[in-house]
Design an enzyme around this catalytic site. Structure first.
Site, PDB file in Angstrom:
ATOM      1  N   LYS A  69       7.609  -4.708   5.757  1.00  0.00           N
ATOM      2  CA  LYS A  69       7.923  -3.312   6.070  1.00  0.00           C
ATOM      3  C   LYS A  69       8.892  -3.238   7.256  1.00  0.00           C
ATOM      4  O   LYS A  69       9.808  -2.418   7.275  1.00  0.00           O
ATOM      5  CB  LYS A  69       6.623  -2.541   6.347  1.00  0.00           C
ATOM      6  N   GLN A 113      -2.230  -0.376   8.010  1.00  0.00           N
ATOM      7  CA  GLN A 113      -2.299  -1.388   6.959  1.00  0.00           C
ATOM      8  C   GLN A 113      -3.754  -1.595   6.523  1.00  0.00           C
ATOM      9  O   GLN A 113      -4.628  -1.819   7.350  1.00  0.00           O
ATOM     10  CB  GLN A 113      -1.699  -2.715   7.490  1.00  0.00           C
ATOM     11  N   ASP A 136       2.222   6.816   3.415  1.00  0.00           N
ATOM     12  CA  ASP A 136       1.591   6.134   2.278  1.00  0.00           C
ATOM     13  C   ASP A 136       1.209   7.111   1.168  1.00  0.00           C
ATOM     14  O   ASP A 136       0.968   6.701   0.034  1.00  0.00           O
ATOM     15  CB  ASP A 136       0.313   5.419   2.756  1.00  0.00           C
TER      16      ASP A 136
END
Ligand code: NAP
Length: 301
Positions: A69, A113, A136
């Site tokens: 990322k 995460q 997300d």
């Protein structure tokens, strides 16, 4: 817009005219476009979009995703801050970090995460991220908005899958689509996106009776289970479009493999995605796109 750099040919037709969609190459194309967009946004608003990624612990797979990322952010010009925390962090401490990022005007996207250590409740953490910074697309308000066809941040993997289908020229409308797997992050949202594109969608799971027969009805088959080469050639009808989301270690070779037996299915399919180099890169690329979208919505408020 500046002209785009030369890019490799996206999808290759093999000898049997089967299209293998390269998520890696499609990602390169999209990231080149996003880079141009970020440069223009920076000129307009005086700063680049800013993504903050929080990683708790030292799980190697999570570390690798977080590195990916950061690398993609650098490629498109998004500012990336990675916050590393030891597994000893308490839920309250993590919630405190998120609360501060939520009100930080220089932060546009927040990603925690997953998975988190057992002593931290994942839904509590996801709910704590502001809907506007939830890049997300996992926050209940974003999920609800998706199902109510309202503006929202769409989860990255399902978003990437639809882009791949579009890139391959698959006309989704009216097709019979079968999704194996009903996870909140892939199975359910991709089924909804396919439904929104007017496919007739069946969602399968571990209790589905006669799964092979249901799969054989699929004109578009999306597989998101997490079992190496679970879907075999006899489960796929001739000419089907097969999207393999799974990321597994082959128990024999230790190499990465998908949920589909690629070698056996490829000759039957009309379109197929490889693992690695298929859905995975598109997920990260859509995270970049989501971060830019959150930034634009914030700046235009
Ligand atoms: P998940 O939460 O791990 O759930 C697995 C799903 O598969 C469940 O719905 C389960 O059914 C179903 N399932 C398990 N065994 C089955 C069987 N024998 N027959 C039919 N269905 C079965 O799913 P996920 O998070 O979507 O992850 C799936 C895979 O995709 C993993 O390999 C993951 O690493 C990968 N993934 C890749 C990306 C990417 O960017 N490439 C992104 C996300 C996930 P039940 O609901 O009945 O238990």
């Amino acid at each position: 817009m500046d002209s785009l750099p030369d890019l490799p040919k996206l999808n290759k037709l093999n000898e049997q005219h089967i299209m293998i969609i390269s998520g890696k190459e499609l990602s390169l194309k999209i990231k080149a476009q996003l880079k141009v967009q970020v440069t223009e946004l920076e000129k307009k608003y005086g700063r680049a979009p800013h993504l903050v990624v929080i990683l708790v612990g030292e799980d190697p797979a999570s570390q690798s995703y977080v590195r990916g990322k950061a690398k993609a952010s650098e490629e498109v010009g998004i500012k990336n801050t990675t916050i590393l925390k030891d597994t000893s962090i308490t839920q309250e401490e993590l919630l405190d970090i998120i609360a501060k990022l939520n009100v930080d005007n220089t932060v546009d996207g927040i990603l925690v995460q997953l998975p988190l250590p057992d002593h931290i409740d994942e839904p509590t953490i996801i709910n704590a991220i502001s809907k506007e910074k939830d890049v997300d697309g996992f926050h209940p308000l974003n999920v609800a908005a998706l199902w109510m066809k309202q503006p929202c941040t769409v989860a990255c993997t399902p978003k990437g899958i639809i882009k791949m289908l579009d890139e391959a020229g698959v006309d989704i409308k009216g097709k019979r689509a079968v999704v194996i797997g009903r996870s909140q992050i892939v199975g359910l949202p991709v089924a909804k996106l396919l439904l929104d594109r007017n496919a007739t969608v069946t969602i399968c799971h571990s209790r589905t009776k006669d799964l092979p027969a249901v799969c054989r009805e699929a004109e578009i088959l999306v597989v998101t289970i997490g079992r190496p080469r679970f879907v075999t050639a006899d489960m796929v009808s001739d000419g089907a479009v097969v999207i393999d989301v799974g990321v597994n270690r082959d128990p024999e070779t230790g190499k990465l493999c998908g949920d589909c037996d690629f070698a056996a299915i490829e000759p039957k399919a009309s379109v197929i995605t490889p693992v690695p180099g298929g859905v995975g890169p598109m997920t990260i690329t859509c995270l970049m796109e989501n971060t830019i979208e959150c930034f634009i919505r914030k700046m235009e408020k």
